[in-house]
Design an enzyme around this catalytic site. Sequence first.
Site, mmCIF file in Angstrom:
data_model
loop_
_atom_site.group_PDB
_atom_site.id
_atom_site.type_symbol
_atom_site.label_atom_id
_atom_site.label_comp_id
_atom_site.label_asym_id
_atom_site.label_seq_id
_atom_site.Cartn_x
_atom_site.Cartn_y
_atom_site.Cartn_z
ATOM 1 N N LYS B 101 -13.099 -2.157 25.674
ATOM 2 C CA LYS B 101 -13.213 -0.793 25.171
ATOM 3 C C LYS B 101 -14.670 -0.511 24.831
ATOM 4 C CE LYS B 101 -12.301 2.220 21.275
ATOM 5 N NZ LYS B 101 -11.558 2.490 20.044
ATOM 6 N N GLY B 189 -8.187 9.486 15.334
ATOM 7 C CA GLY B 189 -7.831 10.704 14.627
ATOM 8 C C GLY B 189 -6.354 10.895 14.347
#
Lengths: 75, 261
Positions: B101, B189
């Site tokens: 990532k 989020g």
Amino acid sequence: MTTHTTTSLLSLKINGEARSLAAPATVAALLDEMGLTGKRLAVERNGEIVPKGLHGSTQLADGDALEIVVAVGGG
Amino acid sequence: MDDLLTIAGKSYSSRLLVGTGKYKDFAQTREAVDASGAQIVTVAIRRTNIGQDPNAPSLLDALPPSRFTYLPNTAGCYTADDAVRTLRLARELLDDHRLVKLEVLGDPHTLFPNMPETLKAAEVLVKEGFEVMVYCSDDPIQAKMLEDIGCVAVMPLASLIGSGMGVLNPWNVQLVRDAVKVPVLLDAGVGTASDAAIAMELGCDGVLMNTAIALANDPVKMAGAMKKGVEAGREAFLAGRMPRKYYTASPSSPTTGMIGS
């Protein structure tokens, strides 16, 4: 010309901290001294990866900067 | 037929990816990961603490890499160079592991991605044979650029990392979804299970989260809720929602046969 016959010390920077080690020394010897032998980790020396298979044969030089890292929790 | 998430040629039955940070201890980390059903877990790469007990348990004991697909990240990196160095170390650490990532951050206040540096790092990593899943802005143009470079998944933020603010711009997420062919995973989020469901209803292929689970009052229970949220949202997406009728109601019960008529 001066020659040093006494044991010399390598000045290393490990994870940003100064540390000295008796010369000659390999990456494997350093890991051993730090109690890290056999741990899952990775070593970078002066910006280049030192593969696990080369820890025993990679000689450290005075002034080397090493990073020793592990996997930790993160997102 | 199985509905699998395929990333870089490998298929996963779970569409929920979870981080391993901010937990009380490794036991809780493992319990939450198990409850989430996640098969891919993110980890960070950090310096060994000099002077720390080298025999203390490690994350790799709690989450054996033989059972979980590790996704080493570049959290905390603010330049392409630092991110590339970090992932080279991760590859060495995890025995030539390629799936990573990438995240290159812009500033510590927003942790928003620095896209020019992200694109630069992605170019280098793809050339070096990494399979790059990439944290990015919810911008369809740059998501397409990342796909063109060869990234195996794009991961736009729903809102700021660790904010729990949910999906603030569903339209952009859909634009990203429509712009690329590689999997789109909503990253960052998510605050609660409905956020995860919304992401999946928008057509995302998966959701990656950490704080929403780790900082819940009961992380293990929340991990289970997130699993269901992702599954419910995915099924709703596949089922295809009814059209929205903005100004007209439509009764669900028969309009004839009323008594007294």
